[in-house]
Design an enzyme around this catalytic site. Sequence first.
Site, short mmCIF file in Angstrom:
data_model
loop_
_atom_site.label_atom_id
_atom_site.label_comp_id
_atom_site.label_asym_id
_atom_site.label_seq_id
_atom_site.Cartn_x
_atom_site.Cartn_y
_atom_site.Cartn_z
N GLU A 1 -5.72 -2.56 -1.76
CA GLU A 1 -6.34 -3.78 -1.25
C GLU A 1 -7.50 -4.25 -2.13
O GLU A 1 -8.06 -5.33 -1.91
CB GLU A 1 -6.88 -3.54 0.17
CG GLU A 1 -5.81 -3.35 1.23
CD GLU A 1 -5.36 -1.89 1.39
OE1 GLU A 1 -5.57 -1.11 0.45
OE2 GLU A 1 -4.80 -1.55 2.45
N TRP B 1 -17.82 15.67 13.82
CA TRP B 1 -16.75 15.31 12.88
C TRP B 1 -16.73 16.32 11.73
O TRP B 1 -17.74 16.59 11.10
CB TRP B 1 -16.98 13.91 12.28
CG TRP B 1 -16.68 12.79 13.23
CD1 TRP B 1 -16.57 12.87 14.58
CD2 TRP B 1 -16.45 11.42 12.87
NE1 TRP B 1 -16.28 11.64 15.12
CE2 TRP B 1 -16.21 10.72 14.09
CE3 TRP B 1 -16.41 10.72 11.68
CZ2 TRP B 1 -15.94 9.35 14.12
CZ3 TRP B 1 -16.15 9.36 11.72
CH2 TRP B 1 -15.92 8.68 12.94
N THR C 1 0.85 -1.20 0.00
CA THR C 1 0.00 0.00 0.00
C THR C 1 0.88 1.25 0.00
O THR C 1 2.08 1.18 0.27
CB THR C 1 -0.94 0.04 1.22
OG1 THR C 1 -0.13 0.06 2.40
CG2 THR C 1 -1.85 -1.18 1.26
N LYS D 1 -11.97 15.89 14.79
CA LYS D 1 -12.99 15.69 15.81
C LYS D 1 -13.08 16.93 16.70
O LYS D 1 -12.31 17.11 17.63
CB LYS D 1 -12.68 14.44 16.62
CG LYS D 1 -12.89 13.20 15.77
CD LYS D 1 -12.41 11.92 16.39
CE LYS D 1 -12.62 10.79 15.38
NZ LYS D 1 -11.75 9.64 15.60
N1 LIG Z 1 -11.53 9.09 -5.51
C1 LIG Z 1 -11.08 9.13 -4.27
N2 LIG Z 1 -11.51 10.06 -3.43
C2 LIG Z 1 -11.07 10.11 -2.17
N3 LIG Z 1 -10.19 9.27 -1.66
C3 LIG Z 1 -9.72 8.29 -2.44
C4 LIG Z 1 -10.13 8.18 -3.77
N4 LIG Z 1 -9.50 7.11 -4.30
C5 LIG Z 1 -8.73 6.60 -3.34
N5 LIG Z 1 -8.84 7.31 -2.22
C6 LIG Z 1 -8.13 7.08 -0.96
O1 LIG Z 1 -6.99 6.29 -1.23
C7 LIG Z 1 -7.01 5.12 -0.40
C8 LIG Z 1 -6.36 3.98 -1.10
O2 LIG Z 1 -5.05 4.35 -1.48
P1 LIG Z 1 -3.84 3.34 -1.51
O3 LIG Z 1 -4.32 1.97 -1.52
O4 LIG Z 1 -2.98 3.82 -2.63
O5 LIG Z 1 -2.97 3.54 -0.24
P2 LIG Z 1 -3.19 4.46 0.98
O6 LIG Z 1 -4.46 4.10 1.66
O7 LIG Z 1 -3.05 5.88 0.50
O8 LIG Z 1 -1.93 4.05 1.87
P3 LIG Z 1 -1.92 3.18 3.20
O9 LIG Z 1 -3.05 2.21 3.10
O10 LIG Z 1 -0.58 2.54 3.19
O11 LIG Z 1 -2.12 4.18 4.27
C9 LIG Z 1 -8.47 4.91 -0.09
O12 LIG Z 1 -8.66 4.20 1.09
C10 LIG Z 1 -9.00 6.33 0.00
O13 LIG Z 1 -8.79 6.87 1.27
MG LIG Z 2 -5.00 2.37 2.66
#
Ligand SMILES: Nc1ncnc2c1ncn2[C@@H]1O[C@H](COP(=O)(O)OP(=O)(O)OP(=O)(O)O)[C@@H](O)[C@H]1O
Ligand SMILES: [Mg+2]
Lengths: 542, 542
Positions: free
Chosen positions: A330, A444, A185, A439
């Site tokens: 994921e 929120w 990730t 918060k």
């Molecule tokens: N269109 C979108 N709008 C808002 N948030 C988004 C969008 N697409 C993805 N995300 C955010 O990105 C996340 C997924 O990103 P990614 O799997 O690349 O890793 P990450 O969550 O940024 O990193 P880590 O899980 O290691 O903290 C999602 O859970 C969401 O929070």
């Molecule tokens: Mg993530």
Amino acid sequence: MLGLVQDRPLLISSLIEYASLYHGDVEIVSRSVEGPIHRTNYREVNQRAKKLAQALGRLGVQPGERIGTLAWNGYRHVEIYFGVSGMGCVCHTINPRLFPEQIAYIVNHAEDSYILVDLTFVPLVEALADHLPNVKGFIVMTDEAHMPDSKLDRLICYETLIGAEDGDYAWPDFDENTASSLCYTSGTTGNPKGVLYSNRSTVLHSFCVCTNDGLGVCNQDSILPVVPMFHANAWGIPYAAAMSGAKMVMPGAAMDGQSIYELMEAEGVTLSAGVPTVWLMLLGYVKEKGLKFSTMTRTVIGGSAAPRSMIEAFVNDYGVNVVHAWGMTEMSPLGTTGNLLKKHQDLSEAEKIDIRLKQGRAVYGVDLKIVDDEGTELPRDGKAFGRLLVRGPWITSGYFKGEGGQVIDEDMWFDTGDVATLDPDGYMQITDRSKDVIKSGGEWISSIDVENEAVGCPGIVEAAVIAVPHPKWDERPLVIAVKEPGHSVTREDVIHHLEKTLAKWQLPDDVVFVDELPHTATGKLLKTKLRDEYQNYKLPTA
Amino acid sequence: MLGLVQDRPLLISSLIEYASLYHGDVEIVSRSVEGPIHRTNYREVNQRAKKLAQALGRLGVQPGERIGTLAWNGYRHVEIYFGVSGMGCVCHTINPRLFPEQIAYIVNHAEDSYILVDLTFVPLVEALADHLPNVKGFIVMTDEAHMPDSKLDRLICYETLIGAEDGDYAWPDFDENTASSLCYTSGTTGNPKGVLYSNRSTVLHSFCVCTNDGLGVCNQDSILPVVPMFHANAWGIPYAAAMSGAKMVMPGAAMDGQSIYELMEAEGVTLSAGVPTVWLMLLGYVKEKGLKFSTMTRTVIGGSAAPRSMIEAFVNDYGVNVVHAWGMTEMSPLGTTGNLLKKHQDLSEAEKIDIRLKQGRAVYGVDLKIVDDEGTELPRDGKAFGRLLVRGPWITSGYFKGEGGQVIDEDMWFDTGDVATLDPDGYMQITDRSKDVIKSGGEWISSIDVENEAVGCPGIVEAAVIAVPHPKWDERPLVIAVKEPGHSVTREDVIHHLEKTLAKWQLPDDVVFVDELPHTATGKLLKTKLRDEYQNYKLPTA
Ligand SMILES: Nc1ncnc2c1ncn2[C@@H]1O[C@H](COP(=O)(O)OP(=O)(O)OP(=O)(O)O)[C@@H](O)[C@H]1O
Ligand SMILES: [Mg+2]
Ligand SMILES: Nc1ncnc2c1ncn2[C@@H]1O[C@H](COP(=O)(O)OP(=O)(O)OP(=O)(O)O)[C@@H](O)[C@H]1O
Ligand SMILES: [Mg+2]
């Protein structure tokens, strides 16, 4: 009673084999790391992927072994995707923008036996090599003429390696659940954890990407994935492009507005995909030069929320349809897409943008629900927000080597770490990450809401909103913003702008200006870093 | 090493559940057997499918049981598709146009425990009931008000049956390989044999139908499947429509040109699918009345070869894109589609028609090859023709109850019984069925080629070409043709017309005119019947 249907496994190799047979002369065009534009096609990619499989076999690589990549989007990376997964190994795409220690940690954690490296990253592996004792070789993705001068003794030349093979190789048949690729990730909220995809999950996800409510990838398309192949498999585009026979246009290392724009125009790009940061650069360039897009009909924006102003610019100023998409490493990564429904066709342009601003409806294959802190499902009324849970055949069941422990509940629901609403049509809107929410006195405040409004303020090009400790309210929002070069926008301008749309208690307590905001390797705001930096920031209201 | 991905089964119930959640108010419009146009939507269909599952459960129906249907395309039939397969039973669609003895044979062979019957077919089951001792009940697909007066004691009213249930039912989870539906082949070349689909094969096939190179079904579509739901599951359209949230328009029993045309115009139909015979009727009507299609953008023609004149009429006269498709009951049924490639965009209209005349390229998921009589693969050069073999995850592995014995070879290839060429781009062209080919003095004449040319002759509306015994050449072609009403076209006109495009040795030895040609239930020429009738026909050349 079972059906009487052929038990054919869903294998990644069948994607490139199909493309080679039915779209053999469709091009894969790459801005190469060596310099010039390189052109190949699916027939050659399949041939060379087979040679790579043969060569790795000759090196003694066994099924299931992890083979790392440190590479940009380019044709050799595509060959590696298919060659490595096709032979039954695991293609482990490493994010080269992580800190070197993180890279070393990930490589050792994955136990990569070989790493394929673009020229750009040779200095990086030279620096890391001592920490990577189990890597048997670094295969440099170039030809002999471009091999770097290096003290590293484990360097292998990619072209020489595969050039020794004849390509007379039949992709092996195996269980469709066999692991195919590994991606950690982004590390936005903590340490990267490995997600291990299977051949089955990848093929199913590709089907989804090729449907109209996925990304609608088809053989009429010329696709430019700006999203890197080391980030959630470039959102599955290389696989889907092969499945559908779409032309691929690979930007290599050059992600700046001008480079991307020129490639789009030169290669008749119809569809593109990337994170908002990249589109900011592109739109900035196009606007500055007074250009337009002559072939691009749609662009996918995901990874972070697409701000309204960005969607408006694409749709209204340039006639480019925006597909707002949400997903996660994921999730392979596609979860939702923001396509409009037929019933929306008579809405005003502004109302359509309202819908596009949401992250969209779940694609078929992904189950979504929002729950409260007790795990009770919340209504799909567009108002209630809660933790977003997902389930489906291309969603992780657990991280590599069990990191993070049990991550799905007894009914297989996986907690995304996002907070969202769902409306009656199924449009999901991320209100925030559970870790980023502010918060304030029991209420929120969505950091994303405030960010979206803040970037709409004239003179602001990017903004991050984080929670800063507050003696009375626990936490209060702070805007950290980047100005347009030469613009004189002030703290008061921003707050004044926000007053138009936000409730009083949602208004930030302060605005600070910086030259640059920290991003993850995938272009997301790195709020963990900002929170660290500003943890002792004294708000004027405190 | 296996991937770490959720082991979620691909179930048919998830299609209707998805449609209900994300496209709940999208309509399913039916010309009902009772008379009026009926409107429902995916939310209601899901609800009522659940009630049906509850009701069948209450009747004691166990997972795996076969439940028959004798019904037109209509909303209740859609409910039955999802309700029966969703609960883990097998939806056995029976072709009501078969001979009554064949129907009795099929029902007993399948061991259907209940049969759901449209009002139209109540007389049929009354006549057959004595031969169907193991059928526990005939569920008439209507409400109490329309229940027929009948001596049959096993009649149950559908609406009363499901009306007693509350719909509070969760679709069960089970193995995705569980049998979902059963369909006997059309009986064109012999006795119908049962093809038993699984949940997995159906969902994978639906993905394919929803991709652009499948049929491109999407939520902007309003789809009218003229192809019956008792023929290869209406080419998978009901499942794909649910997967994508497309509106469905169901013609019921009225397949004549006027009824179909009116429904298309009234319901904004964008996509339609059916066999050539149906399109002949529709085009005839539209031409006669000087009408045009105001919303239809594309139509799928399959089941038999689409003649050039038909493709030209749709494309050139009416601006409707034609997707020529080839498939088989044994293939769920989609095998190939004739979509044009991007590189074809600058071809002349006539050249484009040449390509559309072929049956198209294999969809992803279907492996195709042509082999000679020894089983050696033939080149993909567009010239060599041979037996067409197929393989893939929605292709049968054997007929129900082992009829016909082993039908796939050790590498899982299934012999289609068709003879075809494959060109370098992968476009397949059926030259004939192995059983229909005319073997004249060691050379093969394609009956289909001659038919296609014959229907292009002014004054000819339909033509069949069969082999007739010949003392010198073994077999020679005979054209059996239907004239346009009032047209005075002669034997000589037809032969003269054929001389323009056919080689001398391919020309038919005779032409006979008939009022009507025999068709199978799915509108195909029933050449077995013609061969029987004309087996002693004396050719003028003999
Ligand atoms: N269109 C979108 N709008 C808002 N948030 C988004 C969008 N697409 C993805 N995300 C955010 O990105 C996340 C997924 O990103 P990614 O799997 O690349 O890793 P990450 O969550 O940024 O990193 P880590 O899980 O290691 O903290 C999602 O859970 C969401 O929070
Ligand atoms: Mg993530
Ligand atoms: N586009 C097409 N062009 C030519 N032939 C087609 C086309 N589509 C389907 N067919 C023919 O239809 C056959 C499949 O039809 P189907 O499964 O309905 O039963 P059938 O073959 O007619 O009957 P049976 O198998 O019982 O003899 C194919 O094998 C092929 O011969
Ligand atoms: Mg057949």
